[in-house]
Design a protein around this motif. Structure first.
Motif, mmCIF file in Angstrom:
data_model
loop_
_atom_site.group_PDB
_atom_site.id
_atom_site.type_symbol
_atom_site.label_atom_id
_atom_site.label_comp_id
_atom_site.label_asym_id
_atom_site.label_seq_id
_atom_site.Cartn_x
_atom_site.Cartn_y
_atom_site.Cartn_z
ATOM 1 N N PRO A 146 40.491 42.871 34.139
ATOM 2 C CA PRO A 146 39.693 43.064 35.344
ATOM 3 C C PRO A 146 38.327 43.771 34.567
ATOM 4 O O PRO A 146 37.196 43.384 34.784
ATOM 5 C CB PRO A 146 40.230 44.190 35.980
ATOM 6 N N GLU A 163 41.588 45.746 49.817
ATOM 7 C CA GLU A 163 41.990 45.001 48.547
ATOM 8 C C GLU A 163 40.747 44.482 47.732
ATOM 9 O O GLU A 163 40.609 44.979 46.546
ATOM 10 C CB GLU A 163 43.147 44.175 48.502
ATOM 11 N N THR A 164 40.047 43.704 48.540
ATOM 12 C CA THR A 164 38.877 43.157 47.850
ATOM 13 C C THR A 164 37.781 44.336 47.398
ATOM 14 O O THR A 164 37.150 44.421 46.438
ATOM 15 C CB THR A 164 38.298 42.351 48.705
ATOM 16 N N GLN A 191 38.944 46.313 44.227
ATOM 17 C CA GLN A 191 38.501 45.410 43.118
ATOM 18 C C GLN A 191 36.904 45.834 42.791
ATOM 19 O O GLN A 191 36.594 45.747 41.860
ATOM 20 C CB GLN A 191 38.684 43.917 43.403
ATOM 21 N N GLU A 221 35.083 47.246 39.564
ATOM 22 C CA GLU A 221 33.882 46.841 38.905
ATOM 23 C C GLU A 221 32.560 47.609 38.769
ATOM 24 O O GLU A 221 31.790 47.643 37.787
ATOM 25 C CB GLU A 221 33.517 45.350 39.549
#
Length: 152
Positions: free
Chosen positions: A23, A76-77, A80, A84
């Motif tokens: 990631p 969940e997104t 992520q 980032e």
């Protein structure tokens, strides 16, 4: 910063590759691609302030995405995107304190008022001064809201 950002970014990519941190590696490569694209478009090497501007743009995009995903219930997104965002923020200069932001805003408003500007026209001038002083060290959306509150 003691080190130029692009070599620092390249070192971070190598470290992420060695650690098999997919990631983080993906985020860093995406950032490198954005920087390279800008360099190709302009046919020149970018300096640190320009790289910081690209990172700020990426950070702003992540913040907007996080808000949209959370509003849509896609946690969940959103998580992520938050990961980032954390990686990108490592490459920005140390954030300015709330007191420092307030002082810069007050100074800029005073400078613009001395020029005889008030209200709406003053907003653009104040933001130009503030952005130059706090580039990469403060969330300009929040700063803009503070400036608007002071001017109204």
């Amino acid at each position: 910063m003691s080190k130029m950002l692009k070599p620092q970014l390249a070192d971070a990519v190598k470290t992420a590759m060695r650690a098999k941190d997919a990631p983080r590696l993906g985020t860093l490569r995406f950032l490198q691609a954005a920087i390279k694209q800008k360099e190709v478009d302009e046919r020149r090497e970018l300096d640190d302030p320009e790289v910081i501007a690209i990172i700020e743009k990426q950070v702003k995009q992540r913040r907007e995405s996080i808000a949209a995903f959370e509003h849509a219930g896609r946690t969940e997104t959103a998580d992520q995107e938050k990961a980032e965002l954390a990686v990108l923020q490592e490459f920005l200069p140390q954030a300015a304190s709330a007191e420092e932001v307030d002082a810069v805003i007050a100074s800029a408003i005073e400078e613009v008022n001395d020029q005889g500007l008030t209200g709406g026209p003053a907003m653009g001038k104040v933001m130009a001064i503030v952005k130059a002083e706090l580039a990469g060290r403060a969330d300009m959306t929040a700063v803009s809201a503070q400036v608007k509150a002071h001017l109204m």
